[in-house]
Design a protein around this motif. Sequence first.
Motif, PDB file in Angstrom:
ATOM      1  N   VAL A  68      -6.039 -14.546  27.092  1.00 21.87           N
ATOM      2  CA  VAL A  68      -7.355 -15.167  27.071  1.00 21.87           C
ATOM      3  C   VAL A  68      -7.142 -16.673  27.036  1.00 21.87           C
ATOM      4  O   VAL A  68      -6.181 -17.158  26.428  1.00 21.87           O
ATOM      5  CB  VAL A  68      -8.219 -14.706  25.878  1.00 21.87           C
ATOM      6  CG1 VAL A  68      -8.572 -13.236  26.030  1.00 21.87           C
ATOM      7  CG2 VAL A  68      -7.531 -14.952  24.545  1.00 21.87           C
ATOM      8  N   ALA A  69      -8.005 -17.399  27.714  1.00 21.63           N
ATOM      9  CA  ALA A  69      -7.791 -18.837  27.859  1.00 21.63           C
ATOM     10  C   ALA A  69      -9.097 -19.595  27.768  1.00 21.63           C
ATOM     11  O   ALA A  69     -10.174 -19.059  28.046  1.00 21.63           O
ATOM     12  CB  ALA A  69      -7.123 -19.123  29.204  1.00 21.63           C
ATOM     13  N   THR A  70      -8.992 -20.864  27.399  1.00 20.88           N
ATOM     14  CA  THR A  70     -10.152 -21.746  27.330  1.00 20.88           C
ATOM     15  C   THR A  70      -9.732 -23.177  27.647  1.00 20.88           C
ATOM     16  O   THR A  70      -8.559 -23.543  27.514  1.00 20.88           O
ATOM     17  CB  THR A  70     -10.804 -21.701  25.934  1.00 20.88           C
ATOM     18  OG1 THR A  70     -11.951 -22.554  25.919  1.00 20.88           O
ATOM     19  CG2 THR A  70      -9.833 -22.169  24.851  1.00 20.88           C
ATOM     20  N   ASP A  71     -10.717 -23.974  28.050  1.00 17.71           N
ATOM     21  CA  ASP A  71     -10.467 -25.401  28.270  1.00 17.71           C
ATOM     22  C   ASP A  71     -10.722 -26.209  27.007  1.00 17.71           C
ATOM     23  O   ASP A  71     -10.636 -27.434  27.022  1.00 17.71           O
ATOM     24  CB  ASP A  71     -11.308 -25.930  29.425  1.00 17.71           C
ATOM     25  CG  ASP A  71     -12.788 -25.589  29.309  1.00 17.71           C
ATOM     26  OD1 ASP A  71     -13.204 -25.027  28.275  1.00 17.71           O
ATOM     27  OD2 ASP A  71     -13.537 -25.873  30.263  1.00 17.71           O
ATOM     28  N   ALA A  72     -11.016 -25.552  25.904  1.00 18.06           N
ATOM     29  CA  ALA A  72     -11.249 -26.246  24.642  1.00 18.06           C
ATOM     30  C   ALA A  72      -9.950 -26.794  24.064  1.00 18.06           C
ATOM     31  O   ALA A  72      -8.869 -26.256  24.306  1.00 18.06           O
ATOM     32  CB  ALA A  72     -11.891 -25.303  23.631  1.00 18.06           C
ATOM     33  N   ALA A  73     -10.077 -27.852  23.304  1.00 24.18           N
ATOM     34  CA  ALA A  73      -8.936 -28.415  22.584  1.00 24.18           C
ATOM     35  C   ALA A  73      -8.784 -27.652  21.268  1.00 24.18           C
ATOM     36  O   ALA A  73      -9.573 -27.840  20.342  1.00 24.18           O
ATOM     37  CB  ALA A  73      -9.159 -29.902  22.326  1.00 24.18           C
ATOM     38  N   LEU A  74      -7.782 -26.781  21.206  1.00 20.83           N
ATOM     39  CA  LEU A  74      -7.539 -25.966  20.028  1.00 20.83           C
ATOM     40  C   LEU A  74      -6.157 -26.235  19.466  1.00 20.83           C
ATOM     41  O   LEU A  74      -5.204 -26.535  20.206  1.00 20.83           O
ATOM     42  CB  LEU A  74      -7.639 -24.473  20.374  1.00 20.83           C
ATOM     43  CG  LEU A  74      -8.947 -23.947  20.953  1.00 20.83           C
ATOM     44  CD1 LEU A  74      -8.843 -22.451  21.189  1.00 20.83           C
ATOM     45  CD2 LEU A  74     -10.120 -24.263  20.025  1.00 20.83           C
ATOM     46  N   THR A  75      -6.041 -26.114  18.148  1.00 18.38           N
ATOM     47  CA  THR A  75      -4.718 -26.092  17.537  1.00 18.38           C
ATOM     48  C   THR A  75      -4.095 -24.723  17.808  1.00 18.38           C
ATOM     49  O   THR A  75      -4.771 -23.781  18.251  1.00 18.38           O
ATOM     50  CB  THR A  75      -4.811 -26.313  16.027  1.00 18.38           C
ATOM     51  OG1 THR A  75      -5.501 -25.191  15.437  1.00 18.38           O
ATOM     52  CG2 THR A  75      -5.547 -27.600  15.693  1.00 18.38           C
ATOM     53  N   GLN A  76      -2.826 -24.588  17.503  1.00 12.36           N
ATOM     54  CA  GLN A  76      -2.181 -23.292  17.695  1.00 12.36           C
ATOM     55  C   GLN A  76      -2.799 -22.237  16.774  1.00 12.36           C
ATOM     56  O   GLN A  76      -2.980 -21.076  17.176  1.00 12.36           O
ATOM     57  CB  GLN A  76      -0.688 -23.412  17.445  1.00 12.36           C
ATOM     58  CG  GLN A  76       0.128 -22.319  18.106  1.00 12.36           C
ATOM     59  CD  GLN A  76       1.592 -22.678  18.168  1.00 12.36           C
ATOM     60  OE1 GLN A  76       2.120 -23.357  17.285  1.00 12.36           O
ATOM     61  NE2 GLN A  76       2.279 -22.217  19.203  1.00 12.36           N
ATOM     62  N   ALA A  77      -3.154 -22.624  15.563  1.00  9.08           N
ATOM     63  CA  ALA A  77      -3.793 -21.680  14.642  1.00  9.08           C
ATOM     64  C   ALA A  77      -5.152 -21.243  15.179  1.00  9.08           C
ATOM     65  O   ALA A  77      -5.528 -20.068  15.076  1.00  9.08           O
ATOM     66  CB  ALA A  77      -3.941 -22.313  13.255  1.00  9.08           C
ATOM     67  N   GLU A  78      -5.903 -22.166  15.765  1.00  7.24           N
ATOM     68  CA  GLU A  78      -7.202 -21.808  16.340  1.00  7.24           C
ATOM     69  C   GLU A  78      -7.041 -20.913  17.559  1.00  7.24           C
ATOM     70  O   GLU A  78      -7.829 -19.987  17.787  1.00  7.24           O
ATOM     71  CB  GLU A  78      -7.972 -23.072  16.697  1.00  7.24           C
ATOM     72  CG  GLU A  78      -8.438 -23.849  15.474  1.00  7.24           C
ATOM     73  CD  GLU A  78      -8.956 -25.231  15.814  1.00  7.24           C
ATOM     74  OE1 GLU A  78      -9.754 -25.770  15.017  1.00  7.24           O
ATOM     75  OE2 GLU A  78      -8.569 -25.785  16.872  1.00  7.24           O
ATOM     76  N   ALA A  79      -6.007 -21.169  18.354  1.00  9.41           N
ATOM     77  CA  ALA A  79      -5.727 -20.304  19.502  1.00  9.41           C
ATOM     78  C   ALA A  79      -5.346 -18.897  19.039  1.00  9.41           C
ATOM     79  O   ALA A  79      -5.749 -17.900  19.645  1.00  9.41           O
ATOM     80  CB  ALA A  79      -4.604 -20.903  20.350  1.00  9.41           C
ATOM     81  N   LEU A  80      -4.593 -18.813  17.959  1.00  4.81           N
ATOM     82  CA  LEU A  80      -4.241 -17.511  17.399  1.00  4.81           C
ATOM     83  C   LEU A  80      -5.487 -16.759  16.957  1.00  4.81           C
ATOM     84  O   LEU A  80      -5.608 -15.551  17.184  1.00  4.81           O
ATOM     85  CB  LEU A  80      -3.283 -17.688  16.224  1.00  4.81           C
ATOM     86  CG  LEU A  80      -2.918 -16.415  15.451  1.00  4.81           C
ATOM     87  CD1 LEU A  80      -2.295 -15.363  16.362  1.00  4.81           C
ATOM     88  CD2 LEU A  80      -1.974 -16.756  14.288  1.00  4.81           C
ATOM     89  N   ARG A  81      -6.420 -17.451  16.349  1.00  2.94           N
ATOM     90  CA  ARG A  81      -7.663 -16.798  15.930  1.00  2.94           C
ATOM     91  C   ARG A  81      -8.424 -16.281  17.147  1.00  2.94           C
ATOM     92  O   ARG A  81      -9.006 -15.190  17.107  1.00  2.94           O
ATOM     93  CB  ARG A  81      -8.498 -17.804  15.127  1.00  2.94           C
ATOM     94  CG  ARG A  81      -9.878 -17.350  14.693  1.00  2.94           C
ATOM     95  CD  ARG A  81      -9.947 -15.983  14.094  1.00  2.94           C
ATOM     96  NE  ARG A  81      -8.931 -15.698  13.093  1.00  2.94           N
ATOM     97  CZ  ARG A  81      -8.706 -14.509  12.567  1.00  2.94           C
ATOM     98  NH1 ARG A  81      -9.420 -13.464  12.985  1.00  2.94           N
ATOM     99  NH2 ARG A  81      -7.767 -14.330  11.667  1.00  2.94           N
TER     100      ARG A  81
END
Length: 336
Positions: free
Chosen positions: A236-249
């Motif tokens: 799953v992917a997004t163009d949002a600026a996420l931290t690695q922890a947020e990407a894990l969520r």
Amino acid sequence: MRPGPRNLITDVRGLKVGSAEDAVLRSGATVLTAEAPFVAAVHVMGGAPGTRETELLAPDKLVTHVDALVLSGGSVFGLDAASGVVEGLRAMGRGFAVGPVRAPIVPGAILFDLLNGGDKDWSDNPYRALGRAALERAGEDFALGSAGAGFGALTADFKGGLGSASCVLESGLTVGALAAVNSLGSVVVGEGPGFWAAPWEMEGEFGGFPPARRFDPGWEPSPRKRQGEATTICVVATDAALTQAEALRMATAAQDGLARAVVPSHTPFDGDLVFAAATGALALKEPDRDRFLLGHAAAACLSRAVARAIHEARPFPGDLQPCWRSRFGSREGERG
């Protein structure tokens, strides 16, 4: 939310996907890469995963960005597809700089398709070349169904495949999903034609059949592998600026989408996992709300991608299972 213009994970700007397959082998590989390194994470729920370099994606590890993610058939042999991608990226001058050397970071995951009827009597592992070829074909448009990592995929009922879907949120953020579906579980309710993912369908993208109204709650699935199926591997992917922890969520939330689309999912025999990718092009305007909606959108997109994988699969001589389209394609758009 609404589908993106392509209804593919590449609606997340900057992402590219390429696939390569071998019809004799009945297997293939799919690569997701981007114009620049991107934040990545992974969440595993299946009991029999096969992975490469996924430990480094934990939020407490040094590496936060990767150059590509690889989905491959071939079970343990398919892990070598990532080696071909690493070679190709290095030749492009991509990768983490270590003195004069470039070291691309390329995590990967595999599904089990060794018993799908393809010719596996080879002496040299073919997956390195398939990974390199998939990278070289990476672009914004790519084939679904019998393609790439899903080329030889099977499920409990029908041929599996490669699926993708996307959505654009009111905030302007884009979310996409990519899935190679080779599940022990079923993607259709009963004998079909309706998909478990039907409540999440957009614009008739996998047939337009209504959600199931009745289902036997006492149904007990078989706890054994048949033919070649086992494992659904996803991004799953997004163009949002996420931290690695947020990407894990986001990857964790997306597992709900897999559970809605494959019944049963996350079994002891499947290596079900979800990678998350965040390109960082857009900042979160309302962080709490945006993170909440990204998880929901990722789950919905993943359900849709799973159904599209089976919906788009095509028949080939020697198939061990029928295609959904061969049986139900003439009935698409039915309403009840």
